[in-house]
Design an enzyme around this catalytic site. Structure first.
Site, PDB file in Angstrom:
ATOM      1  N   PRO A   9      16.685 -19.056 -13.584  1.00 52.14           N
ATOM      2  CA  PRO A   9      16.704 -19.534 -12.210  1.00 52.14           C
ATOM      3  C   PRO A   9      16.577 -21.042 -12.053  1.00 52.14           C
ATOM      4  O   PRO A   9      15.760 -21.681 -12.729  1.00 52.14           O
ATOM      5  CB  PRO A   9      15.483 -18.857 -11.577  1.00 52.14           C
ATOM      6  CG  PRO A   9      15.199 -17.698 -12.429  1.00 52.14           C
ATOM      7  CD  PRO A   9      15.713 -17.985 -13.795  1.00 52.14           C
ATOM      8  N   ASN A  10      17.382 -21.558 -11.172  1.00 50.02           N
ATOM      9  CA  ASN A  10      17.374 -22.960 -10.726  1.00 50.02           C
ATOM     10  C   ASN A  10      17.930 -23.940 -11.756  1.00 50.02           C
ATOM     11  O   ASN A  10      18.099 -25.120 -11.453  1.00 50.02           O
ATOM     12  CB  ASN A  10      15.951 -23.406 -10.310  1.00 50.02           C
ATOM     13  CG  ASN A  10      15.420 -22.573  -9.166  1.00 50.02           C
ATOM     14  OD1 ASN A  10      16.096 -22.431  -8.150  1.00 50.02           O
ATOM     15  ND2 ASN A  10      14.255 -21.986  -9.327  1.00 50.02           N
ATOM     16  N   ASN A  71      16.173 -20.459 -21.923  1.00 55.99           N
ATOM     17  CA  ASN A  71      15.275 -21.127 -20.982  1.00 55.99           C
ATOM     18  C   ASN A  71      15.242 -20.255 -19.739  1.00 55.99           C
ATOM     19  O   ASN A  71      16.174 -20.282 -18.924  1.00 55.99           O
ATOM     20  CB  ASN A  71      15.769 -22.533 -20.651  1.00 55.99           C
ATOM     21  CG  ASN A  71      14.794 -23.278 -19.733  1.00 55.99           C
ATOM     22  OD1 ASN A  71      13.872 -22.672 -19.175  1.00 55.99           O
ATOM     23  ND2 ASN A  71      14.996 -24.567 -19.577  1.00 55.99           N
ATOM     24  N   ALA A  74      11.308 -20.334 -14.330  1.00 53.18           N
ATOM     25  CA  ALA A  74      10.031 -19.822 -13.837  1.00 53.18           C
ATOM     26  C   ALA A  74       9.763 -18.375 -14.262  1.00 53.18           C
ATOM     27  O   ALA A  74       8.599 -17.942 -14.314  1.00 53.18           O
ATOM     28  CB  ALA A  74       9.980 -19.943 -12.317  1.00 53.18           C
ATOM     29  N   GLU A  95      12.774 -19.985 -27.453  1.00 57.07           N
ATOM     30  CA  GLU A  95      12.453 -20.364 -26.067  1.00 57.07           C
ATOM     31  C   GLU A  95      12.507 -21.888 -25.957  1.00 57.07           C
ATOM     32  O   GLU A  95      11.939 -22.590 -26.791  1.00 57.07           O
ATOM     33  CB  GLU A  95      11.041 -19.867 -25.776  1.00 57.07           C
ATOM     34  CG  GLU A  95      10.470 -20.288 -24.444  1.00 57.07           C
ATOM     35  CD  GLU A  95       8.991 -19.899 -24.307  1.00 57.07           C
ATOM     36  OE1 GLU A  95       8.287 -19.775 -25.342  1.00 57.07           O
ATOM     37  OE2 GLU A  95       8.548 -19.733 -23.171  1.00 57.07           O
ATOM     38  N   HIS A  97      12.041 -25.181 -23.147  1.00 59.16           N
ATOM     39  CA  HIS A  97      11.747 -25.743 -21.823  1.00 59.16           C
ATOM     40  C   HIS A  97      12.016 -27.235 -21.863  1.00 59.16           C
ATOM     41  O   HIS A  97      11.575 -27.921 -22.799  1.00 59.16           O
ATOM     42  CB  HIS A  97      10.298 -25.468 -21.414  1.00 59.16           C
ATOM     43  CG  HIS A  97      10.039 -24.018 -21.261  1.00 59.16           C
ATOM     44  ND1 HIS A  97      10.545 -23.286 -20.213  1.00 59.16           N
ATOM     45  CD2 HIS A  97       9.401 -23.141 -22.069  1.00 59.16           C
ATOM     46  CE1 HIS A  97      10.214 -22.021 -20.375  1.00 59.16           C
ATOM     47  NE2 HIS A  97       9.525 -21.902 -21.494  1.00 59.16           N
ATOM     48  N   ILE A  98      12.717 -27.698 -20.869  1.00 60.22           N
ATOM     49  CA  ILE A  98      13.105 -29.113 -20.806  1.00 60.22           C
ATOM     50  C   ILE A  98      11.867 -29.984 -20.616  1.00 60.22           C
ATOM     51  O   ILE A  98      11.695 -31.004 -21.280  1.00 60.22           O
ATOM     52  CB  ILE A  98      14.108 -29.315 -19.647  1.00 60.22           C
ATOM     53  CG1 ILE A  98      15.386 -28.509 -19.925  1.00 60.22           C
ATOM     54  CG2 ILE A  98      14.421 -30.792 -19.443  1.00 60.22           C
ATOM     55  CD1 ILE A  98      16.289 -28.346 -18.721  1.00 60.22           C
ATOM     56  N   SER A  99      11.030 -29.569 -19.697  1.00 59.00           N
ATOM     57  CA  SER A  99       9.808 -30.337 -19.413  1.00 59.00           C
ATOM     58  C   SER A  99       8.671 -29.843 -20.308  1.00 59.00           C
ATOM     59  O   SER A  99       8.736 -28.735 -20.861  1.00 59.00           O
ATOM     60  CB  SER A  99       9.413 -30.167 -17.941  1.00 59.00           C
ATOM     61  OG  SER A  99       9.083 -28.814 -17.676  1.00 59.00           O
TER      62      SER A  99
HETATM   63  C1  DQA Z   1      11.401 -25.052 -17.121  1.00 57.82           C
HETATM   64  C2  DQA Z   1       9.896 -25.054 -16.836  1.00 57.82           C
HETATM   65  C3  DQA Z   1       9.540 -23.958 -15.847  1.00 57.82           C
HETATM   66  O1  DQA Z   1       8.136 -23.978 -15.574  1.00 57.82           O
HETATM   67  C4  DQA Z   1      10.277 -24.164 -14.549  1.00 57.82           C
HETATM   68  O2  DQA Z   1       9.995 -23.106 -13.654  1.00 57.82           O
HETATM   69  C5  DQA Z   1      11.743 -24.321 -14.743  1.00 57.82           C
HETATM   70  C6  DQA Z   1      12.206 -25.150 -15.844  1.00 57.82           C
HETATM   71  C7  DQA Z   1      11.803 -26.220 -18.033  1.00 57.82           C
HETATM   72  O3  DQA Z   1      12.890 -26.160 -18.598  1.00 57.82           O
HETATM   73  O4  DQA Z   1      11.062 -27.205 -18.156  1.00 57.82           O
HETATM   74  O5  DQA Z   1      12.548 -23.844 -13.955  1.00 57.82           O
HETATM   75  O6  DQA Z   1      11.732 -23.847 -17.803  1.00 57.82           O
END
Ligand code: DQA
Length: 138
Positions: A9-10, A71, A74, A95, A97-99
């Protein structure tokens, strides 16, 4: 060698979404770079905002692909169903995560997926996807 990247998502909004956290590049532009960098790898990119669609994709690819870079956005922090799917398939999953989720709000510190994955890469920006592909491609 077939490697699938799945974004949740997103993450379709990368490049426009909170660029101070996620950067300015669209995933589509980044994916073109990856394809050029790994010509010997059959790379596929899939994104969905829907949990069930992500589950279906894991089920469909997860017994034939050589690696999945996931990824889940959330859903990482909420979805036991996704964690079960990662545990059910035979393809290894990394897994990403960008951040750096550990530097952010407390609710981002727990991942239901992490224990089902071969490893996790967090906080290295889009580079995390590249490193995950490199790991599988070795
Ligand atoms: C994320 C970190 C998640 O907490 C967040 O909800 C995202 C992006 C990341 O790639 O840093 O949508 O997965």
């Amino acid at each position: 060698m077939k490697i699938l990247i799945i974004n949740g998502p997103n993450l379709n909004l990368l490049g426009r979404r909170e660029p101070e956290i996620y950067g300015n590049k669209t995933f589509e532009a980044f994916f073109e770079e990856l394809k050029n960098e790994f010509p010997g790898v059959a790379l596929e990119y899939f994104q969905s905002n829907h949990e069930g669609v992500l589950l279906d994709k894991l089920h469909n690819a997860g017994f034939s692909a050589d690696g999945i870079v996931l990824n889940a956005g959330a859903l990482t922090h909420t979805s036991i169903a996704l964690a079960d799917a990662v545990g059910a398939i035979t393809t290894p999953v990394i897994e990403v995560h960008i951040s750096n989720v550990h530097k952010r709000e407390g609710f981002r510190h727990h991942s239901w997926l992490a224990a089902k994955c071969v490893g996790s890469i967090v906080g290295l920006g889009l580079e995390g996807y590249r490193l995950a592909i490199r790991y599988f491609a070795k």
